[in-house]
Every structure is written in structure tokens, then in C-alpha cells.
Design an enzyme around this catalytic site. Structure first.
Site, PDB file in Angstrom:
ATOM      1  N   LYS A 115     -17.004   2.858  19.499  1.00 36.48           N
ATOM      2  CA  LYS A 115     -17.742   4.136  19.531  1.00 36.48           C
ATOM      3  C   LYS A 115     -16.847   5.337  19.264  1.00 36.48           C
ATOM      4  CE  LYS A 115     -21.024   1.412  20.771  1.00 36.48           C
ATOM      5  NZ  LYS A 115     -21.776   0.733  19.741  1.00 36.48           N
ATOM      6  N   GLY A 163     -25.061   1.713  25.033  1.00 33.91           N
ATOM      7  CA  GLY A 163     -26.258   1.314  25.758  1.00 33.91           C
ATOM      8  C   GLY A 163     -26.176   1.493  27.261  1.00 33.91           C
ATOM      9  N   TYR A 201     -20.617  16.769  28.706  1.00 34.38           N
ATOM     10  CA  TYR A 201     -21.841  16.138  29.197  1.00 34.38           C
ATOM     11  C   TYR A 201     -23.038  17.015  28.878  1.00 34.38           C
ATOM     12  CZ  TYR A 201     -25.317  14.149  32.349  1.00 34.38           C
ATOM     13  OH  TYR A 201     -26.446  13.597  32.857  1.00 34.38           O
ATOM     14  N   HIS A 207     -33.484  11.209  23.950  1.00 33.19           N
ATOM     15  CA  HIS A 207     -32.892  10.142  23.145  1.00 33.19           C
ATOM     16  C   HIS A 207     -33.788   9.968  21.920  1.00 33.19           C
ATOM     17  CE1 HIS A 207     -31.409   5.742  22.729  1.00 33.19           C
ATOM     18  NE2 HIS A 207     -32.081   6.079  21.656  1.00 33.19           N
ATOM     19  N   GLU A 287     -24.390   6.750  18.507  1.00 37.66           N
ATOM     20  CA  GLU A 287     -23.920   5.434  18.067  1.00 37.66           C
ATOM     21  C   GLU A 287     -24.944   4.867  17.098  1.00 37.66           C
ATOM     22  OE1 GLU A 287     -24.897   2.535  21.714  1.00 37.66           O
ATOM     23  OE2 GLU A 287     -23.752   4.288  22.319  1.00 37.66           O
ATOM     24  N   ASN A 289     -27.004   1.346  16.050  1.00 35.23           N
ATOM     25  CA  ASN A 289     -27.360  -0.029  16.418  1.00 35.23           C
ATOM     26  C   ASN A 289     -27.544  -0.840  15.139  1.00 35.23           C
ATOM     27  OD1 ASN A 289     -27.419   0.662  19.159  1.00 35.23           O
ATOM     28  ND2 ASN A 289     -29.464   1.507  18.900  1.00 35.23           N
ATOM     29  N   ARG A 291     -28.852  -3.665  14.258  1.00 31.47           N
ATOM     30  CA  ARG A 291     -29.800  -4.775  14.399  1.00 31.47           C
ATOM     31  C   ARG A 291     -31.223  -4.262  14.212  1.00 31.47           C
ATOM     32  NH1 ARG A 291     -28.482  -2.897  19.664  1.00 31.47           N
ATOM     33  NH2 ARG A 291     -30.344  -1.981  20.600  1.00 31.47           N
ATOM     34  N   VAL A 294     -36.091  -3.535  19.380  1.00 29.52           N
ATOM     35  CA  VAL A 294     -37.329  -3.859  20.102  1.00 29.52           C
ATOM     36  C   VAL A 294     -38.481  -2.969  19.635  1.00 29.52           C
ATOM     37  CG1 VAL A 294     -38.439  -3.886  22.389  1.00 29.52           C
ATOM     38  CG2 VAL A 294     -36.063  -4.651  22.161  1.00 29.52           C
TER      39      VAL A 294
HETATM   40  C1  MV4 Z   1     -24.376  11.027  27.094  1.00 29.32           C
HETATM   41  C2  MV4 Z   1     -25.272  11.779  27.875  1.00 29.32           C
HETATM   42  C3  MV4 Z   1     -25.025  13.131  28.009  1.00 29.32           C
HETATM   43  N1  MV4 Z   1     -23.952  13.687  27.412  1.00 29.32           N
HETATM   44  N2  MV4 Z   1     -23.336  11.652  26.507  1.00 29.32           N
HETATM   45  C4  MV4 Z   1     -26.230   6.730  28.041  1.00 29.32           C
HETATM   46  C5  MV4 Z   1     -26.130   5.482  27.244  1.00 29.32           C
HETATM   47  C6  MV4 Z   1     -25.105   5.680  26.212  1.00 29.32           C
HETATM   48  N3  MV4 Z   1     -25.591   5.236  24.939  1.00 29.32           N
HETATM   49  C7  MV4 Z   1     -24.812   7.133  26.215  1.00 29.32           C
HETATM   50  N4  MV4 Z   1     -25.585   7.734  27.278  1.00 29.32           N
HETATM   51  C8  MV4 Z   1     -25.554   9.063  27.505  1.00 29.32           C
HETATM   52  N5  MV4 Z   1     -24.545   9.718  26.911  1.00 29.32           N
HETATM   53  C9  MV4 Z   1     -23.140  12.943  26.680  1.00 29.32           C
HETATM   54  N6  MV4 Z   1     -22.088  13.528  26.096  1.00 29.32           N
HETATM   55  C10 MV4 Z   1     -26.349  11.125  28.473  1.00 29.32           C
HETATM   56  C11 MV4 Z   1     -26.497   9.760  28.300  1.00 29.32           C
HETATM   57  C12 MV4 Z   1     -27.628   9.159  28.955  1.00 29.32           C
HETATM   58  C13 MV4 Z   1     -28.708   8.657  28.227  1.00 29.32           C
HETATM   59  C14 MV4 Z   1     -28.729   8.634  26.834  1.00 29.32           C
HETATM   60  C15 MV4 Z   1     -29.804   8.146  26.144  1.00 29.32           C
HETATM   61  C16 MV4 Z   1     -30.893   7.650  26.836  1.00 29.32           C
HETATM   62  C17 MV4 Z   1     -30.896   7.646  28.194  1.00 29.32           C
HETATM   63  C18 MV4 Z   1     -29.802   8.136  28.920  1.00 29.32           C
HETATM   64  C19 MV4 Z   1     -29.836   8.122  30.304  1.00 29.32           C
HETATM   65  C20 MV4 Z   1     -28.782   8.602  30.995  1.00 29.32           C
HETATM   66  C21 MV4 Z   1     -27.668   9.114  30.326  1.00 29.32           C
END
Ligand code: MV4
Length: 444
Positions: A115, A163, A201, A207, A287, A289, A291, A294
Site C-alpha cells: 500500500k 481492508g 486521519y 468509502h 488502495e 482491489n 479481484r 462481492v
Molecule cells: C483511513 C481512514 C481515515 N483516514 N485513512 C479502513 C480500512 C482501510 N482500507 C483503510 N481504512 C481507513 N483509512 C485515513 N487517512 C478511515 C478508514 C476507515 C474506513 C475506510 C473505509 C471504510 C470503512 C472504514 C471504517 C473505519 C475506518
């Protein structure tokens, strides 16, 4: 392509077998001892047992799967999702065994599997990324310096993660040393790779992901977005397209960014580019995916394109028959994931025998599932047992169809999350389209 071995089980194996049948391609199912009576085992032209119930000894057993392909004369393998679908070693062994792996190359899977590396590639390609370290962080001092520069809260992530595993939010400088060591340790244990990176953050993002198709001749298209914000512990529950947060201008911008991701890596096959979208509608690459996913059916409903068939045609070396301008986005689609679990016992999986079954149907309702009346859900695999996918002209129509579909759904003998899905579909904030990734934690 004459004969495809499907290295998977459950509804996605059935989904792939159906596509093959419609394309006049012969199918080989592989199954574990627990899946002797599974639907995919029954529906394929041939079925071959590849080992005991434990996934490590069957659906993850590369040697047995390659042998099954040799024995049956399969010329290609579709890995579905989960299991070996993003295993670059498996893709490599298929190639060396003269079997076409239906997916991207081993090299591209590796590239996108890391990543922090893939983030650097995207930054250079002009795709927006979240501010943070340039690549990985090598020592705690570096992490502290970057955190001070971008400001707290920050998030630490495993380079080999994705994930939801190996991530931690750091709220202040008091916590950073402890979190740094924790994530590094977790990454080493989970992925045997302790490389980590840091970024700002983003609080309560959406998402949003973009589906792409890329053939082996350089043609790339995107099929629009899916909003996957309704999730619990990184398990998606409800997905929809279009997103209530995305207008046509933003869809085009994100689609173009996703195509840049594909071109920067030489990606081929179907794939999904994940973005976070903040409350000001800024989007950032997260990122990719590598594949079929779902939730692919909602995109199929809205575009009329069969993504699994396109994926197979791409693997066969065919050119995409449509350009971006040929793709029409029409109507609204929603998917609910039905799981065998007890939502009152912390979503504990609940396998067992189905003693009565009524699946919904009718205009605009699609069910992707591998369950049947009298089927016993084995305890060894994922608890998702059916996907209800609805399609309507508008979002309100799709919601109404999902409501009546969940009402029609009867699964006796086991606990399911049906009522929980129903609560979400009726929730005023969901109906308003007013939600982000924190939605489920807020209603629980
Ligand atoms: C983050 C974020 C907030 N800020 N990165 C969770 C899974 C992984 N793929 C990355 N994730 C996150 N990265 C930054 N810089 C919040 C999450 C995250 C999240 C992302 C997508 C869908 C659901 C989530 C639930 C909690 C946190």
C-alpha cells in the site's frame, strides 16, 4: 478458453459458473469435504474434491487446485474473491503451469499489494493521495516528525495490510510511540512484513470505489462508483450506486483518477479503485482491489454490463467492445448482504440447516446465492449466504423494492441479519442519504 476451473465456493462460484454456461465454456468446480452437497459442486459440469473442510487444506491449497486443473484439462482458473484471488504466488504458479489466471498479472498484484508503494506510484501519476509519509516510515523519530508536520490525528497503516487489518488512529503525540510499536508488531505477526506508513486521519469519510475494466490492448473504462460506507468492522453490509454524495462532475473526476491508477500500473482485468471522500467532497486514493468484488452486481444493474463475462473475455485476450462514451448509467441499485449470524450476540456466525426458505423475486430483484431449502451451512467459511440486489429507476424506488424484498425473505432454521438490514433500510438518515463510514457504530 474452453474450460474454466472455479477456485472458489458459495455464491461467487455459482455466479461464475452461470457466466461460463451462458458463454458456452465448460466448468470445473472444486470443493472441500464440507462442500460435497454445495450448489457450486452440483451446478458445474465436473466437480473434483481438493481436500478437507479447513480452507488451508482445500480452497487455499495451490498444489491440489493446479492438479485438479491438470486432471480435468481446464485451460484457465477463475479465483473469485477471497481465498487465492489476490495471491500473486498463485497467479505466478498458474502462468508457469500454462493455465490462464483470470485476473491481473502476478507482478501487478504484488505492486498493488504494497500500500505505501502503490500510494507513491499514484502520487507521481497525479492521483490525489492523503498527506503523509513519502513511502514507508523507517523509524519512530520520522513518524513523530511527520505527525507534527501534518497535525494530529494521524493514522498508522501496515504497507502489507488493507481492508482494515493493521491500522491504528493516533490522537496525540502521547500515543504515537506506543501505537507505532503496536502496528509494527501486528503487521509482522499478521503479514510477516513490518513495513508501515503514516497519513493524516480523515474523520468519518465515505468509502467510494470505482469499478474499472482494462483489456490487454490498453483499453480502459470505468463503470462508475459504488458507495460502500455502510459497513461494520470493515465488513460491508449495504452498497449502492450511484452514491448520494457523488454528482456527475465528481464521478467523471474520480473515474478519470481510477483510469490513471490503471495506466500507471499496467493493470489488466476487472478491478476496483478505493477512495475516501471527506465531508468537503475531496477524494483520495486508498488502495486497489485486484479481484472481482462481492458488490459487483449493483454496477451490473446500473450499466447493463456483465462484469464477470467481461473479465473472462479480457483474460481470453479479447478487446473491450465499448468505449467510455458508450457506457450509460441508468437508475439506482442497492445490495444487502444476508449473513448467517446472530446480531444480538455480537454478530456471532450461526451456521446450520435451512429448514424453510423463501427468496424474494419479481421485477428489479436479483438474488445471488448458493443456498437452497434443506442446505446445511457449514461452519468453516464466510457467513454471507445471499445477496439481495435491487434495481429501480430512482433511489426511492430501489429502497421500496429492498423493503419488500426483505419482507418476503424467509430463512428458517438459522439466525440471520435480516432484521438488522431492515432497520438500516428504514433509518431516516439512510433514507436521506445522510451517512458515512461511522453510520453503523452510531445506530448500534
Ligand atoms: C483511513 C481512514 C481515515 N483516514 N485513512 C479502513 C480500512 C482501510 N482500507 C483503510 N481504512 C481507513 N483509512 C485515513 N487517512 C478511515 C478508514 C476507515 C474506513 C475506510 C473505509 C471504510 C470503512 C472504514 C471504517 C473505519 C475506518
Amino acid at each position: 478458453m474452453n474450460k474454466i476451473l472455479i477456485a472458489n465456493r458459495g455464491e461467487i462460484a455459482v455466479r461464475i459458473i452461470r457466466a461460463c454456461k451462458e458463454m458456452n465454456i465448460k466448468t470445473v468446480a472444486v470443493y472441500s469435504e464440507a462442500d460435497k452437497d454445495a450448489l457450486h459442486t452440483r451446478l458445474a459440469d465436473e466437480a473434483i474434491c481438493i481436500g478437507p473442510s479447513d480452507s488451508n487444506k482445500s480452497y487455499l491449497n495451490i498444489k491440489n487446485i493446479i492438479e485438479a486443473a491438470y486432471i480435468t484439462g481446464a485451460d484457465s482458473i477463475h479465483p473469485g474473491f477471497g481465498f487465492l484471488s489476490e495471491n500473486s504466488q498463485f497467479a505466478k504458479i498458474c502462468k508457469e503451469s500454462n493455465i490462464k489466471f483470470i485476473g491481473p498479472t502476478s507482478e501487478v498484484i504484488d505492486l498493488l499489494g504494497n500500500k505505501s508503494n502503490s500510494k507513491e506510484i499514484m502520487k507521481k501519476a497525479g492521483v490525489p493521495v492523503i498527506p503523509g509519509s513519502d513511502g514507508s516510515v523507517k523509524e519512530i523519530k520520522e513518524a513523530i516528525l511527520i505527525a507534527e508536520k501534518i497535525g494530529y490525528p494521524v493514522i498508522l497503516k501496515a504497507s502489507a495490510g488493507g481492508g482494515g487489518k493493521g491500522i491504528r488512529v493516533v490522537n496525540s503525540s502521547d500515543e504515537i510511540e506506543n501505537c507505532y510499536n503496536l502496528v509494527k508488531h501486528e503487521s509482522k505477526i499478521s503479514f510477516n512484513d513490518d513495513e508501515i506508513y503514516i497519513e493524516k486521519y480523515i474523520k468519518n469519510p465515505r468509502h467510494i470505489e470505482i469499478q474499472i475494466l482494462a483489456d490487454e490492448h490498453g483499453n480502459v473504462v470505468h463503470l462508475g462508483e459504488r458507495d460502500c460506507s455502510i459497513q461494520r468492522k470493515h465488513q460491508k453490509l449495504i452498497e449502492e450506486t450511484p452514491s448520494t454524495a457523488i454528482d456527475e462532475r465528481l464521478r467523471n473526476k474520480m473515474g478519470e483518477a481510477a483510469i490513471k491508477v490503471v495506466k500507471a500500473t499496467g493493470y489488466t482485468s476487472c478491478g476496483t479503485v478505493e477512495f475516501l471522500v471527506d465531508s468537503n467532497k475531496n477524494f483520495y486514493f486508498m488502495e486497489m482491489n485486484t479481484r472481482i468484488q462481492v458488490e459487483h452486481p449493483i454496477t451490473e444493474m446500473r450499466t447493463g454490463i456483465d462484469i464477470v463475462k467481461e473479465q473472462i473475455k479480457i483474460a481470453a485476450g479479447e478487446k473491450l467492445k465499448f468505449k467510455q462514451r458508450d457506457i450509460e448509467f441508468r437508475g439506482h441499485s442497492i445490495e444487502c448482504r444476508v449473513c448467517a449470524e446472530n446480531t444480538n450476540q455480537n454478530f456471532l456466525p450461526c451456521p446450520g440447516k435451512i429448514t424453510g426458505l423463501n427468496l424474494p423475486g419479481g421485477n428489479g430483484v436479483r438474488i445471488d446465492s448458493a443456498i437452497y431449502d434443506g442446505y446445511t451451512i457449514p461452519p468453516y467459511y464466510d457467513s454471507m449466504i445471499a445477496k439481495i440486489i435491487v434495481y429501480g429507476a430512482t433511489r426511492n424506488e430501489a429502497i421500496a423494492k429492498m423493503k419488500r424484498s426483505l419482507e418476503e425473505l424467509v430463512i428458517d432454521g438459522i439466525d440471520t441479519n435480516r432484521d438488522f438490514l431492515f432497520d438500516i433500510i428504514r433509518n431516516p438518515d439512510f433514507i436521506r442519504g445522510n451517512f458515512d463510514t461511522s453510520f453503523i457504530d452510531k445506530i448500534l
